[in-house]
Design an enzyme around this catalytic site. Structure first.
Site, mmCIF file in Angstrom:
data_model
loop_
_atom_site.group_PDB
_atom_site.id
_atom_site.type_symbol
_atom_site.label_atom_id
_atom_site.label_comp_id
_atom_site.label_asym_id
_atom_site.label_seq_id
_atom_site.Cartn_x
_atom_site.Cartn_y
_atom_site.Cartn_z
ATOM 1 N N CYS A 151 0.830 -1.208 0.000
ATOM 2 C CA CYS A 151 0.000 0.000 0.000
ATOM 3 C C CYS A 151 0.865 1.258 0.000
ATOM 4 O O CYS A 151 1.720 1.436 0.868
ATOM 5 C CB CYS A 151 -0.925 -0.001 1.217
ATOM 6 S SG CYS A 151 -1.865 1.525 1.372
ATOM 7 N N TRP A 178 -8.891 5.675 0.088
ATOM 8 C CA TRP A 178 -9.422 6.363 -1.089
ATOM 9 C C TRP A 178 -8.614 5.894 -2.283
ATOM 10 O O TRP A 178 -7.540 5.304 -2.149
ATOM 11 C CB TRP A 178 -9.363 7.887 -0.933
ATOM 12 C CG TRP A 178 -8.046 8.414 -0.473
ATOM 13 C CD1 TRP A 178 -6.916 8.602 -1.238
ATOM 14 C CD2 TRP A 178 -7.702 8.822 0.856
ATOM 15 N NE1 TRP A 178 -5.899 9.084 -0.458
ATOM 16 C CE2 TRP A 178 -6.346 9.238 0.819
ATOM 17 C CE3 TRP A 178 -8.396 8.882 2.071
ATOM 18 C CZ2 TRP A 178 -5.684 9.699 1.955
ATOM 19 C CZ3 TRP A 178 -7.731 9.339 3.194
ATOM 20 C CH2 TRP A 178 -6.394 9.744 3.134
HETATM 21 N N1 ARG Z 1 -6.904 -1.612 -6.906
HETATM 22 C C1 ARG Z 1 -8.202 -1.849 -6.369
HETATM 23 C C2 ARG Z 1 -9.260 -1.245 -7.293
HETATM 24 O O1 ARG Z 1 -8.914 -0.658 -8.263
HETATM 25 C C3 ARG Z 1 -8.376 -1.245 -4.992
HETATM 26 C C4 ARG Z 1 -7.347 -1.645 -3.950
HETATM 27 C C5 ARG Z 1 -7.304 -0.715 -2.783
HETATM 28 N N2 ARG Z 1 -7.016 0.633 -3.166
HETATM 29 C C6 ARG Z 1 -6.973 1.691 -2.345
HETATM 30 N N3 ARG Z 1 -6.746 2.862 -2.857
HETATM 31 N N4 ARG Z 1 -7.153 1.564 -1.053
HETATM 32 O O2 ARG Z 1 -10.429 -1.322 -7.063
#
Ligand code: ARG
Length: 417
Positions: free
Chosen positions: A87, A260
């Site tokens: 992350c 987000w």
């Molecule tokens: N990559 C995933 C999507 O496009 C979401 C993963 C979590 N992303 C985040 N910004 N917390 O739906």
């Protein structure tokens, strides 16, 4: 709320197959190390540490599990985020809102809270990173868990020769339909899927997303009005629901969390990946890209990012661009080191898919220590590698010193050549 189920007890338990396998002594060690950390960093009274550790040791010996206090749970969930190497947005790890939902054990209650989470974390567009933590695994008992990858996601319908909607969700869509979910009469590329739960016996339950729980944003481009004709949209908030939270040897398989979006997740990946919406040609037509130019795809990805960023901004919904996120990641990295901790980073996940080398994270060395507490999907993939990291504050300093020597040695050798 609509619901229906099939009995899947006969098939081997799909959740159990995903859980980390820990020996009693490993579990006790993780519990002990977690409490050490909690009493060192958290705001508990350090003089309670020895008695709490005794209590936990006893519970583990007797029952094979123990219960976290609400404070331990909140601290553990935040540290799990802090430790999660994939992350980029962890600079705000301390601000994670942790909702202790362990008392909600019935599927209906879990679904209702999950939808409430969706509405409340939206916070009028100023999205709040939030996690709802439901019951943990206790000995042989597995709790209710969410099978959907995310709470808001789009259906994918396999039609002759093509997919309408999100190809990543074709299987999930098929399952929901087989359980009685009825797609809208005219299928679109952006139909919200219902939530798929498993009860404590492994039976599947489908819950239609209540009207108005998912905020969606229409993607418009500030300079290309033709963009609107593509009819693109995305939901405002990723609420990830298929990861297991592991804290001090205790696994929470039902712990949906959100942050987000970073624009590239939607613009570079969800909408452009060939195995997702695969829209590179459609967007190219829209912006009149010259496909004889070898860089035409770069124009597409740039304009799609611009559109996503502008659309979220116009809707008043928080989202970060990759440049800002990279800078924030380096802030996180620095702050962790300043606190005597080694930050974990998985380079291939941290580096944004667009303009990579323009982002400072590209040039930054990182390692993923895979320390616990953490989040994982399955022991078959990311779960097996998790373990107590022996990289302590001391070793952190030693490693940093080793890095510095290595750098000097390299520089010195370069001079010789
Ligand atoms: N990559 C995933 C999507 O496009 C979401 C993963 C979590 N992303 C985040 N910004 N917390 O739906």
């Amino acid at each position: 709320m609509s619901r229906s189920f099939i009995d899947s007890r006969s098939s081997s338990d799909p959740l159990r197959r995903r859980l980390r396998r820990l020996s009693p002594s490993e579990r006790a060690e993780e519990a002990n190390a977690f409490l050490d950390l909690y009493f060192r960093e958290g705001d508990a009274d350090p003089s309670d540490r020895a008695s709490r550790q005794r209590e936990v040791r006893r519970d583990l010996e007797r029952h094979g599990f123990y219960r976290h206090t609400t404070e331990e749970l909140a601290f553990g969930a935040r540290v799990a985020w802090r430790n999660h190497g994939r992350c980029i947005g962890r600079h705000v790890w301390k601000a994670l809102d942790v909702l202790d939902c362990r008392g909600l054990t019935e599927p209906d209650a879990v679904a209702a809270q999950t939808f409430r989470h969706l509405r409340e974390a939206d916070n009028g567009g100023d999205i709040r990173p939030t996690i709802s933590v439901f019951a943990p695994v206790t000995g042989d008992q597995t709790p209710v868990w969410i099978e959907s990858r995310q709470v808001a996601q789009y259906a994918g319908y396999l039609e002759t020769g093509r997919v309408v909607g999100d190809p990543a969700n074709v299987e999930m869509t098929r399952i929901c339909v087989s359980l009685g979910w009825r797609p809208p009469s005219t299928r679109s590329h952006f139909d919200l899927l219902p939530l798929l739960l498993r009860d404590a016996f492994g039976r599947r339950l489908v819950y239609a997303t209540p009207e108005g729980s998912v905020r969606e944003i229409e993607i418009r481009h500030p300079h290309y009005p033709e963009f609107a004709s593509l009819g693109l949209r995305w939901y405002a908030m990723p609420l990830v629901s298929d990861m297991i939270l592991t804290i001090g040897g205790i696994d929470y398989p039902c712990a949906p969390f959100n942050g987000w979006y970073m624009a590239t997740e939607i613009a570079c990946r969800n909408l452009l990946d060939t195995y997702r919406y695969d829209l590179v040609n459609a967007v190219a037509r829209c912006i009149g890209a010259d496909t004889r130019d070898p860089l035409w795809k770069d124009d597409v990805v740039l304009e799609l990012n611009r559109a996503v960023i502008a659309s979220f901004r116009d809707a008043g919904v928080r989202l970060v661009d990759h440049h800002q996120a990279s800078a924030q990641y380096l802030d996180f990295d620095r702050a962790e080191r300043a606190n005597g901790r080694m930050p974990s980073g998985d380079w291939a996940w941290i580096v944004p898919p667009q303009s990579s080398a323009l982002c400072p994270v590209f040039h930054h060395a990182m390692t993923d220590l895979k320390d616990v507490p953490n989040f994982y999907r399955s022991r078959a993939t990311d779960g097996a590698d998790l373990s107590l990291s022996r990289v302590t504050e001391e070793r952190g300093r030693i490693l940093t010193r080793a890095d510095n020597w290595r750098r000097r040695w390299r520089d010195w050798r370069r001079r010789e050549i």
